[in-house]
Write a protein that holds these residues in place. Structure first.
Motif, PDB file in Angstrom:
ATOM      1  N   ARG A 120      -3.105   0.432  -8.137  1.00  0.00           N
ATOM      2  CA  ARG A 120      -3.654  -0.824  -8.661  1.00  0.00           C
ATOM      3  C   ARG A 120      -3.079  -2.024  -7.898  1.00  0.00           C
ATOM      4  NH1 ARG A 120      -6.299  -2.240 -13.152  1.00  0.00           N
ATOM      5  NH2 ARG A 120      -6.195  -0.085 -13.910  1.00  0.00           N
ATOM      6  N   ASP A 121      -1.781  -2.010  -7.643  1.00  0.00           N
ATOM      7  CA  ASP A 121      -1.180  -3.112  -6.895  1.00  0.00           C
ATOM      8  C   ASP A 121      -1.705  -3.175  -5.459  1.00  0.00           C
ATOM      9  OD1 ASP A 121       0.260  -3.661  -9.173  1.00  0.00           O
ATOM     10  OD2 ASP A 121       2.078  -2.616  -8.494  1.00  0.00           O
ATOM     11  N   VAL A 122      -1.869  -2.006  -4.826  1.00  0.00           N
ATOM     12  CA  VAL A 122      -2.362  -1.990  -3.444  1.00  0.00           C
ATOM     13  C   VAL A 122      -3.793  -2.515  -3.375  1.00  0.00           C
ATOM     14  CG1 VAL A 122      -2.984  -0.467  -1.530  1.00  0.00           C
ATOM     15  CG2 VAL A 122      -0.799  -0.171  -2.684  1.00  0.00           C
ATOM     16  N   ILE A 135     -13.791   1.759  -2.548  1.00  0.00           N
ATOM     17  CA  ILE A 135     -12.653   2.311  -1.812  1.00  0.00           C
ATOM     18  C   ILE A 135     -12.460   3.765  -2.220  1.00  0.00           C
ATOM     19  CG2 ILE A 135     -10.187   2.062  -1.362  1.00  0.00           C
ATOM     20  CD1 ILE A 135     -10.443  -0.879  -2.109  1.00  0.00           C
ATOM     21  N   LEU A 136     -12.283   4.627  -1.254  1.00  0.00           N
ATOM     22  CA  LEU A 136     -12.109   6.062  -1.505  1.00  0.00           C
ATOM     23  C   LEU A 136     -10.622   6.393  -1.523  1.00  0.00           C
ATOM     24  CD1 LEU A 136     -13.431   8.842  -1.882  1.00  0.00           C
ATOM     25  CD2 LEU A 136     -13.411   9.085   0.614  1.00  0.00           C
ATOM     26  N   LEU A 137     -10.169   6.987  -2.611  1.00  0.00           N
ATOM     27  CA  LEU A 137      -8.771   7.414  -2.760  1.00  0.00           C
ATOM     28  C   LEU A 137      -8.709   8.926  -2.644  1.00  0.00           C
ATOM     29  CD1 LEU A 137      -5.782   6.869  -3.438  1.00  0.00           C
ATOM     30  CD2 LEU A 137      -6.392   7.067  -5.852  1.00  0.00           C
ATOM     31  N   LEU A 165      -8.012   4.029 -13.485  1.00  0.00           N
ATOM     32  CA  LEU A 165      -8.458   3.083 -12.464  1.00  0.00           C
ATOM     33  C   LEU A 165      -9.958   2.830 -12.531  1.00  0.00           C
ATOM     34  CD1 LEU A 165      -6.394   4.536  -9.480  1.00  0.00           C
ATOM     35  CD2 LEU A 165      -5.748   2.675 -11.014  1.00  0.00           C
ATOM     36  N   ALA A 166     -10.562   3.004 -13.707  1.00  0.00           N
ATOM     37  CA  ALA A 166     -12.018   2.848 -13.830  1.00  0.00           C
ATOM     38  C   ALA A 166     -12.461   1.405 -13.621  1.00  0.00           C
ATOM     39  CB  ALA A 166     -12.483   3.348 -15.199  1.00  0.00           C
ATOM     40  N   ASP A 167     -11.600   0.427 -13.861  1.00  0.00           N
ATOM     41  CA  ASP A 167     -11.988  -0.977 -13.723  1.00  0.00           C
ATOM     42  C   ASP A 167     -11.864  -1.480 -12.290  1.00  0.00           C
ATOM     43  OD1 ASP A 167      -9.244  -0.578 -13.919  1.00  0.00           O
ATOM     44  OD2 ASP A 167      -8.879  -2.651 -14.562  1.00  0.00           O
ATOM     45  N   LEU A 168     -11.433  -0.642 -11.364  1.00  0.00           N
ATOM     46  CA  LEU A 168     -11.290  -1.043  -9.973  1.00  0.00           C
ATOM     47  C   LEU A 168     -12.434  -0.466  -9.134  1.00  0.00           C
ATOM     48  CD1 LEU A 168      -7.441  -0.505  -9.408  1.00  0.00           C
ATOM     49  CD2 LEU A 168      -8.638  -2.632  -9.941  1.00  0.00           C
TER      50      LEU A 168
END
Length: 311
Positions: free
Chosen positions: A176-178, A195-197, A212-215
């Motif tokens: 989240r910070d990145v 963005i693909l993680l 991380l659904a809100d990102l």
């Protein structure tokens, strides 16, 4: 220090010089000694084994004592360094998408008994291909990947895991910070692909996707389950063209009645043992042969057909 494939590119040289200036501004105390120490680490010919050896590198223009003093008393502004890493040019995939990878790498320190917060790290292929647990410091590292066969990555963040930390929670906060820093730096804008993680099988993919659904991020985790046995398919093709494969025969297991009865039953010929103090070991002692003393050599039964004693 020039670390670019094409040194004649003025734009790339300017970006590298700007990044070096930003890194130098992140150093608060002992800035010159820490900066030269970093240059010596990057320009060393082999692995770094001691601070004194780094003082022999040409980029380190100070005495070996300055390196120890810089590590002991020097300070660095970590949030400012993270912002500088996020503002630098970041590699992308072929379609322009940002691809981030997260994994845990361990700094093994088995002999550093006085270092705090060491954790047993799982290592592979050490000691004749054996998996061993070695004390060390695990770090959660986030990097940016690029397409192609290049092994170069752009490190964006590193967090050390302390004893008792939940790896999934630490990874979620770190990602989240990145992502927030990348959005603030202008690497992602509304309308760009997500963005693909990419993560290994040790991570909880559904939990990361839920947290991380809100990102603007898509989570891709390798499946840890091995595939089961394949269903029966058609007959195998012939080894040579035109050769008919032999017919397969069904394997039949014997029923318990097919085994038949046992021909001979085992008979215990071991005599009971006794000592000088106790004439017998109980009422369950065998009466086939008389008991013998422990201090005398044991005789063979009359119907013994085994190998003879070496004596």
């Amino acid at each position: 220090m020039i670390s670019l494939p094409d040194a004649s590119d003025r734009r790339a040289n300017g970006e590298l010089s700007r990044f070096r200036q930003q890194v130098y501004e992140c150093l608060n105390r002992r800035a010159d000694a820490l900066f030269e120490l970093a240059d010596a680490v990057l320009c060393a010919d082999g692995p770094v084994r001691s601070i004194a050896e780094l003082s022999l590198v040409g980029e380190h223009r100070r005495g070996y004592g300055s390196g120890y003093a810089a590590l002991a008393r020097g300070t660095m502004d970590i949030p400012r360094l993270q912002t500088a890493l996020s503002a630098a040019p970041i590699p992308r995939a072929a379609d322009g998408r940002l691809v981030l990878a997260v994994d845990v790498t361990c700094w093994l320190r088995p002999e550093a008994h006085t270092c705090p917060q060491r954790i047993l790290c799982h290592t592979y292929g050490r000691g004749k291909d054996q998996h061993m647990m070695v004390p060390g410091w695990p770090y959660s590292v986030v990097v940016a990947l690029e397409s192609g066969r290049s092994s170069w990555t752009a490190p964006l963040d590193a967090v050390r895991l302390a004893p008792g930390d939940n790896a999934a929670s630490v990874t979620a906060r770190q990602i989240r910070d990145v992502v927030d820093r990348l959005v603030a730096a202008g690497h992602w804008r509304p309308g760009d692909p997500d963005i693909l993680l990419v993560a290994d099988a040790g991570y909880d993919g559904p939990r990361l996707a839920h947290v991380l659904a809100d990102l603007p991020i898509t989570v891709l985790v390798r499946n840890a389950h091995r595939p089961g046995p394949a269903p029966p398919g058609p007959a195998a093709t012939a080894r040579h063209a035109g050769q008919t494969p032999p017919p397969r025969q069904r394997v039949r297991f014997r029923r318990p009645g097919h085994l038949g009865a046992t021909r001979r039953r085992h008979r215990n010929h071991d005599p009971a043992l006794r000592s000088r103090a106790d004439p017998g070991l109980g009422s369950a002692a065998s009466t086939v042969d008389p008991p013998h003393r422990l201090d005398r050599p044991r005789r063979r039964p009359a119907d013994h057909r085994g190998h003879r004693d070496p004596a």
